[in-house]
Design a protein around this motif. Structure first.
Motif, PDB file in Angstrom:
ATOM      1  N   ARG A 150       0.806  -1.225   0.000  1.00  0.00           N
ATOM      2  CA  ARG A 150       0.000   0.000   0.000  1.00  0.00           C
ATOM      3  C   ARG A 150       0.834   1.268   0.000  1.00  0.00           C
ATOM      4  N   LEU A 151       2.041   1.200   0.555  1.00  0.00           N
ATOM      5  CA  LEU A 151       2.903   2.384   0.595  1.00  0.00           C
ATOM      6  C   LEU A 151       4.227   2.062  -0.082  1.00  0.00           C
ATOM      7  N   VAL A 152       4.535   2.809  -1.128  1.00  0.00           N
ATOM      8  CA  VAL A 152       5.834   2.708  -1.784  1.00  0.00           C
ATOM      9  C   VAL A 152       6.565   4.021  -1.544  1.00  0.00           C
ATOM     10  N   VAL A 153       7.738   3.928  -0.959  1.00  0.00           N
ATOM     11  CA  VAL A 153       8.574   5.104  -0.729  1.00  0.00           C
ATOM     12  C   VAL A 153       9.744   5.031  -1.693  1.00  0.00           C
ATOM     13  N   THR A 154       9.867   6.022  -2.546  1.00  0.00           N
ATOM     14  CA  THR A 154      11.009   6.084  -3.449  1.00  0.00           C
ATOM     15  C   THR A 154      11.838   7.293  -3.073  1.00  0.00           C
ATOM     16  N   GLU A 155      13.146   7.101  -3.012  1.00  0.00           N
ATOM     17  CA  GLU A 155      13.996   8.214  -2.586  1.00  0.00           C
ATOM     18  C   GLU A 155      15.168   8.367  -3.541  1.00  0.00           C
ATOM     19  N   GLY A 156      15.575   9.626  -3.752  1.00  0.00           N
ATOM     20  CA  GLY A 156      16.672   9.875  -4.656  1.00  0.00           C
ATOM     21  C   GLY A 156      16.944  11.359  -4.851  1.00  0.00           C
ATOM     22  N   ASN A 157      17.972  11.633  -5.613  1.00  0.00           N
ATOM     23  CA  ASN A 157      18.448  13.007  -5.776  1.00  0.00           C
ATOM     24  C   ASN A 157      17.542  13.886  -6.631  1.00  0.00           C
ATOM     25  N   TYR A 158      17.009  13.327  -7.725  1.00  0.00           N
ATOM     26  CA  TYR A 158      16.453  14.181  -8.775  1.00  0.00           C
ATOM     27  C   TYR A 158      14.950  14.054  -8.949  1.00  0.00           C
ATOM     28  N   LEU A 159      14.256  13.659  -7.909  1.00  0.00           N
ATOM     29  CA  LEU A 159      12.812  13.478  -7.989  1.00  0.00           C
ATOM     30  C   LEU A 159      12.079  14.785  -8.282  1.00  0.00           C
ATOM     31  N   LEU A 160      12.697  15.917  -7.940  1.00  0.00           N
ATOM     32  CA  LEU A 160      12.057  17.213  -8.120  1.00  0.00           C
ATOM     33  C   LEU A 160      12.750  18.064  -9.186  1.00  0.00           C
ATOM     34  N   ASP A 161      13.653  17.452  -9.925  1.00  0.00           N
ATOM     35  CA  ASP A 161      14.417  18.192 -10.923  1.00  0.00           C
ATOM     36  C   ASP A 161      13.506  18.646 -12.066  1.00  0.00           C
ATOM     37  N   ALA A 162      13.801  19.821 -12.619  1.00  0.00           N
ATOM     38  CA  ALA A 162      12.951  20.390 -13.663  1.00  0.00           C
ATOM     39  C   ALA A 162      13.344  19.956 -15.069  1.00  0.00           C
ATOM     40  N   ALA A 163      14.501  19.302 -15.203  1.00  0.00           N
ATOM     41  CA  ALA A 163      14.959  18.896 -16.537  1.00  0.00           C
ATOM     42  C   ALA A 163      14.263  17.606 -16.960  1.00  0.00           C
ATOM     43  N   ASP A 164      14.071  17.490 -18.266  1.00  0.00           N
ATOM     44  CA  ASP A 164      13.497  16.253 -18.807  1.00  0.00           C
ATOM     45  C   ASP A 164      14.587  15.172 -18.839  1.00  0.00           C
ATOM     46  N   PRO A 165      14.284  13.917 -18.487  1.00  0.00           N
ATOM     47  CA  PRO A 165      12.950  13.371 -18.183  1.00  0.00           C
ATOM     48  C   PRO A 165      12.583  13.401 -16.704  1.00  0.00           C
ATOM     49  N   TRP A 166      13.502  13.903 -15.837  1.00  0.00           N
ATOM     50  CA  TRP A 166      13.237  13.856 -14.395  1.00  0.00           C
ATOM     51  C   TRP A 166      11.952  14.581 -14.020  1.00  0.00           C
ATOM     52  N   VAL A 167      11.621  15.646 -14.752  1.00  0.00           N
ATOM     53  CA  VAL A 167      10.443  16.444 -14.427  1.00  0.00           C
ATOM     54  C   VAL A 167       9.168  15.600 -14.485  1.00  0.00           C
ATOM     55  N   ARG A 168       9.190  14.489 -15.193  1.00  0.00           N
ATOM     56  CA  ARG A 168       8.015  13.623 -15.299  1.00  0.00           C
ATOM     57  C   ARG A 168       7.767  12.816 -14.027  1.00  0.00           C
ATOM     58  N   THR A 169       8.757  12.774 -13.149  1.00  0.00           N
ATOM     59  CA  THR A 169       8.638  11.986 -11.922  1.00  0.00           C
ATOM     60  C   THR A 169       7.468  12.451 -11.061  1.00  0.00           C
ATOM     61  N   ALA A 170       7.300  13.767 -10.955  1.00  0.00           N
ATOM     62  CA  ALA A 170       6.274  14.322 -10.061  1.00  0.00           C
ATOM     63  C   ALA A 170       4.883  13.793 -10.371  1.00  0.00           C
ATOM     64  N   ASP A 171       4.602  13.556 -11.645  1.00  0.00           N
ATOM     65  CA  ASP A 171       3.266  13.067 -12.031  1.00  0.00           C
ATOM     66  C   ASP A 171       3.016  11.639 -11.556  1.00  0.00           C
ATOM     67  N   LEU A 172       4.075  10.941 -11.165  1.00  0.00           N
ATOM     68  CA  LEU A 172       3.947   9.546 -10.736  1.00  0.00           C
ATOM     69  C   LEU A 172       3.965   9.404  -9.219  1.00  0.00           C
ATOM     70  N   LEU A 173       4.051  10.520  -8.511  1.00  0.00           N
ATOM     71  CA  LEU A 173       4.109  10.508  -7.048  1.00  0.00           C
ATOM     72  C   LEU A 173       2.871  11.171  -6.468  1.00  0.00           C
ATOM     73  N   ASP A 174       2.396  10.639  -5.356  1.00  0.00           N
ATOM     74  CA  ASP A 174       1.259  11.255  -4.669  1.00  0.00           C
ATOM     75  C   ASP A 174       1.700  12.438  -3.819  1.00  0.00           C
ATOM     76  N   GLU A 175       2.931  12.388  -3.357  1.00  0.00           N
ATOM     77  CA  GLU A 175       3.446  13.442  -2.487  1.00  0.00           C
ATOM     78  C   GLU A 175       4.962  13.400  -2.535  1.00  0.00           C
TER      79      GLU A 175
END
Length: 199
Positions: free
Chosen positions: A114-139
């Motif tokens: 029920r809970l998946v925690v993913t952690e890393g450096n570039y989850l909030l980075d604005a460059a492509d493709p990292w910027v797509r990460t936010a759409d796959l996270l609830d918070e």
């Protein structure tokens, strides 16, 4: 502990922060707390998507390991997309710091998690493709600690895994620090900034 994990759905939390900030420790503690509360949970680290050392060396990237271009970003996004589906077991890679290599297929994200925690450096980075990460996270959370503490932790980590003191300092104040500055600029995109207690 999160209070908004849906019943019976899956919540995917991203934890970002600079090298040495304590992302892995924070993620592990959250999973332990969730498990103790009867919520099935697992950590899927972004570090599992490091390119192999042989690839980094062949491409001249070994000295900047940890920079955005040293990860399989699209592979990471693909696994997050599968994790969001929650309809089959997803096998994710981990990262072995002793080997300094990713280990494929070593983390099972079962359909009932029920809970998946993913952690890393570039989850909030604005460059492509990292910027797509936010759409796959609830918070998303950003872990912040004093820079001096973070650097001290990094030097100790590098030495623990085989680097000399001089090599550890060079890496911590070189490529690690360049990455940290880039990551710090992404903090404003987080839903929450946390400052964990110093152990």
């Amino acid at each position: 502990m999160l209070t908004s994990v849906p019943e019976p759905g899956r919540f995917v939390l991203g934890i970002a922060g600079a090298p040495g900030a304590g992302k892995s420790t924070c993620a592990a503690r959250l999973v332990d707390q969730a498990t103790a509360a009867g919520v099935s949970a697992v950590v899927v680290p972004m570090d599992g998507f490091h390119l192999a050392q042989s690839v980094l060396e062949a491409r001249g990237l070994a000295d900047v390991k940890g920079a955005p271009e040293t990860f399989d970003a699209y592979g990471y996004l693909a696994v997050l997309q599968r994790v969001r589906a929650a309809d089959h077991t997803v096998w994710a890679p981990s990262f072995d710091r002793t080997l300094e290599e990713p280990v494929a297929g070593s983390i099972a994200v079962e359909p009932g998690v029920r809970l998946v925690v993913t952690e890393g450096n570039y989850l909030l980075d604005a460059a492509d493709p990292w910027v797509r990460t936010a759409d796959l996270l609830d918070e998303t959370w950003f872990v912040q600690v004093p820079d001096e503490l973070r650097r001290t932790r990094l030097i100790a980590r590098h030495k623990r895994f085989g680097r000399s003191h001089a090599e550890a300092v060079e890496h911590a104040l070189g490529s690690d620090e360049r990455n940290a500055r880039r990551i710090a600029a992404t903090r404003e995109r987080a839903d929450l900034v946390i400052t964990p207690p110093v152990d």
